[in-house]
Design a protein around this motif. Structure first.
Motif, PDB file in Angstrom:
ATOM      1  N   LEU A 185     -33.593   4.455 -37.121  1.00 32.87           N
ATOM      2  CA  LEU A 185     -32.868   5.348 -37.833  1.00 32.87           C
ATOM      3  C   LEU A 185     -32.508   6.234 -36.821  1.00 32.87           C
ATOM      4  N   ARG A 186     -33.423   6.568 -35.883  1.00 32.61           N
ATOM      5  CA  ARG A 186     -33.335   7.670 -34.841  1.00 32.61           C
ATOM      6  C   ARG A 186     -32.816   7.387 -33.639  1.00 32.61           C
ATOM      7  N   ASN A 187     -32.859   6.290 -33.165  1.00 33.86           N
ATOM      8  CA  ASN A 187     -32.631   5.626 -31.789  1.00 33.86           C
ATOM      9  C   ASN A 187     -31.731   4.486 -31.973  1.00 33.86           C
ATOM     10  N   ARG A 188     -30.783   4.458 -32.603  1.00 34.02           N
ATOM     11  CA  ARG A 188     -29.745   3.374 -32.588  1.00 34.02           C
ATOM     12  C   ARG A 188     -28.625   3.607 -31.807  1.00 34.02           C
ATOM     13  N   HIS A 189     -28.498   4.800 -31.131  1.00 30.42           N
ATOM     14  CA  HIS A 189     -27.358   5.290 -30.258  1.00 30.42           C
ATOM     15  C   HIS A 189     -25.944   4.788 -30.875  1.00 30.42           C
ATOM     16  N   GLY A 190     -25.924   4.908 -32.267  1.00 27.67           N
ATOM     17  CA  GLY A 190     -24.388   4.552 -32.673  1.00 27.67           C
ATOM     18  C   GLY A 190     -24.152   3.191 -32.922  1.00 27.67           C
ATOM     19  N   LEU A 191     -24.990   2.509 -32.701  1.00 23.38           N
ATOM     20  CA  LEU A 191     -24.783   1.002 -32.897  1.00 23.38           C
ATOM     21  C   LEU A 191     -25.170   0.590 -34.508  1.00 23.38           C
ATOM     22  N   SER A 192     -24.493  -0.719 -34.898  1.00 23.30           N
ATOM     23  CA  SER A 192     -24.736  -0.975 -36.013  1.00 23.30           C
ATOM     24  C   SER A 192     -25.982  -2.123 -36.086  1.00 23.30           C
ATOM     25  N   ILE A 193     -27.053  -1.558 -37.094  1.00 19.72           N
ATOM     26  CA  ILE A 193     -27.984  -2.452 -37.201  1.00 19.72           C
ATOM     27  C   ILE A 193     -28.185  -3.216 -38.769  1.00 19.72           C
ATOM     28  N   LEU A 194     -28.453  -4.371 -38.759  1.00 17.76           N
ATOM     29  CA  LEU A 194     -28.621  -5.125 -39.938  1.00 17.76           C
ATOM     30  C   LEU A 194     -29.919  -5.227 -40.203  1.00 17.76           C
ATOM     31  N   VAL A 195     -30.634  -4.935 -41.459  1.00 17.32           N
ATOM     32  CA  VAL A 195     -31.987  -5.193 -41.844  1.00 17.32           C
ATOM     33  C   VAL A 195     -31.878  -5.896 -42.959  1.00 17.32           C
ATOM     34  N   HIS A 196     -32.751  -7.132 -42.823  1.00 23.67           N
ATOM     35  CA  HIS A 196     -32.718  -8.050 -44.213  1.00 23.67           C
ATOM     36  C   HIS A 196     -33.881  -8.675 -44.158  1.00 23.67           C
ATOM     37  N   PRO A 197     -34.433  -9.039 -45.326  1.00 21.68           N
ATOM     38  CA  PRO A 197     -35.770  -9.636 -45.460  1.00 21.68           C
ATOM     39  C   PRO A 197     -35.601 -11.145 -45.112  1.00 21.68           C
ATOM     40  N   LEU A 198     -36.719 -12.044 -44.823  1.00 19.02           N
ATOM     41  CA  LEU A 198     -36.799 -13.312 -44.515  1.00 19.02           C
ATOM     42  C   LEU A 198     -37.441 -13.993 -45.666  1.00 19.02           C
ATOM     43  N   THR A 199     -36.725 -14.701 -46.586  1.00 21.39           N
ATOM     44  CA  THR A 199     -37.179 -15.652 -47.598  1.00 21.39           C
ATOM     45  C   THR A 199     -36.282 -16.795 -47.581  1.00 21.39           C
ATOM     46  N   ARG A 200     -36.633 -17.770 -48.481  1.00 24.37           N
ATOM     47  CA  ARG A 200     -35.827 -18.927 -48.493  1.00 24.37           C
ATOM     48  C   ARG A 200     -34.649 -19.028 -48.700  1.00 24.37           C
ATOM     49  N   PHE A 201     -34.048 -17.649 -49.079  1.00 26.93           N
ATOM     50  CA  PHE A 201     -32.440 -17.551 -49.458  1.00 26.93           C
ATOM     51  C   PHE A 201     -31.701 -16.993 -48.487  1.00 26.93           C
ATOM     52  N   ALA A 229     -21.997   1.276 -39.616  1.00 28.73           N
ATOM     53  CA  ALA A 229     -21.011   0.418 -40.092  1.00 28.73           C
ATOM     54  C   ALA A 229     -21.260  -1.048 -40.167  1.00 28.73           C
ATOM     55  N   ALA A 230     -21.032  -1.348 -41.283  1.00 27.73           N
ATOM     56  CA  ALA A 230     -21.223  -3.148 -41.556  1.00 27.73           C
ATOM     57  C   ALA A 230     -20.503  -3.725 -40.567  1.00 27.73           C
ATOM     58  N   VAL A 231     -20.774  -4.957 -40.050  1.00 26.76           N
ATOM     59  CA  VAL A 231     -20.213  -5.865 -39.231  1.00 26.76           C
ATOM     60  C   VAL A 231     -19.843  -7.162 -40.154  1.00 26.76           C
ATOM     61  N   PRO A 232     -18.707  -7.563 -39.881  1.00 30.47           N
ATOM     62  CA  PRO A 232     -18.352  -8.780 -40.848  1.00 30.47           C
ATOM     63  C   PRO A 232     -19.364  -9.922 -40.247  1.00 30.47           C
ATOM     64  N   LEU A 233     -19.641 -10.899 -40.988  1.00 30.87           N
ATOM     65  CA  LEU A 233     -20.887 -11.919 -40.793  1.00 30.87           C
ATOM     66  C   LEU A 233     -20.067 -13.086 -41.225  1.00 30.87           C
ATOM     67  N   ASP A 234     -20.205 -14.086 -40.501  1.00 32.58           N
ATOM     68  CA  ASP A 234     -20.091 -15.540 -40.629  1.00 32.58           C
ATOM     69  C   ASP A 234     -21.208 -16.276 -41.400  1.00 32.58           C
ATOM     70  N   LEU A 235     -20.942 -16.407 -42.877  1.00 28.49           N
ATOM     71  CA  LEU A 235     -21.952 -17.126 -43.498  1.00 28.49           C
ATOM     72  C   LEU A 235     -22.096 -18.683 -43.509  1.00 28.49           C
ATOM     73  N   ALA A 236     -21.121 -19.181 -43.054  1.00 25.66           N
ATOM     74  CA  ALA A 236     -20.863 -20.594 -43.146  1.00 25.66           C
ATOM     75  C   ALA A 236     -22.068 -21.303 -42.740  1.00 25.66           C
ATOM     76  N   GLY A 237     -22.701 -20.992 -41.814  1.00 27.20           N
ATOM     77  CA  GLY A 237     -23.752 -21.721 -41.317  1.00 27.20           C
ATOM     78  C   GLY A 237     -25.356 -21.447 -41.858  1.00 27.20           C
ATOM     79  N   LEU A 238     -25.181 -20.684 -42.983  1.00 26.30           N
ATOM     80  CA  LEU A 238     -26.525 -20.469 -43.448  1.00 26.30           C
ATOM     81  C   LEU A 238     -26.954 -21.250 -44.750  1.00 26.30           C
ATOM     82  N   THR A 239     -28.042 -21.371 -45.015  1.00 23.89           N
ATOM     83  CA  THR A 239     -28.388 -22.197 -46.416  1.00 23.89           C
ATOM     84  C   THR A 239     -28.510 -21.274 -47.138  1.00 23.89           C
ATOM     85  N   GLU A 240     -28.337 -21.732 -48.702  1.00 22.34           N
ATOM     86  CA  GLU A 240     -28.433 -20.812 -49.775  1.00 22.34           C
ATOM     87  C   GLU A 240     -29.900 -20.849 -50.157  1.00 22.34           C
ATOM     88  N   GLU A 241     -30.734 -22.236 -50.160  1.00 17.95           N
ATOM     89  CA  GLU A 241     -31.881 -22.134 -50.245  1.00 17.95           C
ATOM     90  C   GLU A 241     -32.843 -23.107 -49.392  1.00 17.95           C
TER      91      GLU A 241
END
Length: 207
Positions: free
Chosen positions: A146-162, A176-188
């Motif tokens: 929060l205090r040291n990202r120097h203006g860059l975008s940071i995505l924080v997400h949990p690691l689960t089965r989903f 700012a959010a960056v567009p992601l390409d979710l095609a290669g990710l697994t639903e579960e």
């Protein structure tokens, strides 16, 4: 004039609906009263069942289990940068080096993935690098970013089965959010992904 019979359904009318009710003058002010479902609605079984059904539709749906004990214990922090922008690239390289330095000095436990992506990789559509964080260090690392990202975008997400859910509805952004390409990710996935088990943290911690 108001009804004082105590049982009339129309206490503020000058004509009581009960023939035997006594009518006496009153000089007190009449205070409007809003009808509420709790105080004035008939509490019949049918009405109660309808109310419960309506309430259930408003309740959030149960979240997916992250692990066998339903606790999220590991996270990814993805740092994004424009690989062709010298200032953006330099900021990312600085953050990358600082995380490794702070980890080595035991400020917190975080592991920077060995690959520093200077091109789109996986769901990440611009330059990026990954930082793995166990829940034992989540607060300290989150605070630092929060205090040291120097203006860059940071995505924080949990690691689960989903995986898809982790990168969308369960994720948060710094900047700012960056567009992601979710095609290669697994639903579960079959099981929760465990990283750096040799550290004995996160999902690999002893119970």
């Amino acid at each position: 004039m108001r009804c004082t019979c105590g049982t009339c359904c129309f206490p503020f009318l000058t004509i009581c609906k009960r023939p035997s009710a006594a009518i006496t003058p009153s000089t007190s002010k009449l205070t409007p009263r809003l009808l509420t479902t709790h105080d004035d609605a008939p509490h019949t079984p049918a009405v109660q069942a309808t109310a419960k059904m309506a309430a259930s539709e408003l309740l959030p749906t149960p979240r997916h289990p992250a692990a066998d004990d339903d606790e999220i214990k590991e996270f990814h922090f993805h740092t994004y940068f424009f690989q062709r922008n010298p200032h953006s690239l330099a900021a990312a390289q600085h953050i990358h080096a600082e995380i490794q330095r702070l980890n080595a000095s035991h400020r917190f436990t975080a592991r920077v993935y060995r690959t520093f992506n200077t091109a789109p990789v996986g769901p990440h559509t611009i330059g990026s690098f990954e930082t793995w964080v166990p829940r034992e260090s989540f607060h300290a690392v989150y605070d630092w970013f929060l205090r040291n990202r120097h203006g860059l975008s940071i995505l924080v997400h949990p690691l689960t089965r989903f995986e898809v859910r982790d990168h969308t509805e369960a994720a948060v952004w710094m900047g700012a959010a960056v567009p992601l390409d979710l095609a290669g990710l697994t639903e579960e996935l079959e099981e929760v992904p465990r990283q750096y088990p040799e550290l004995g943290l996160g999902y690999s911690a002893k119970k």
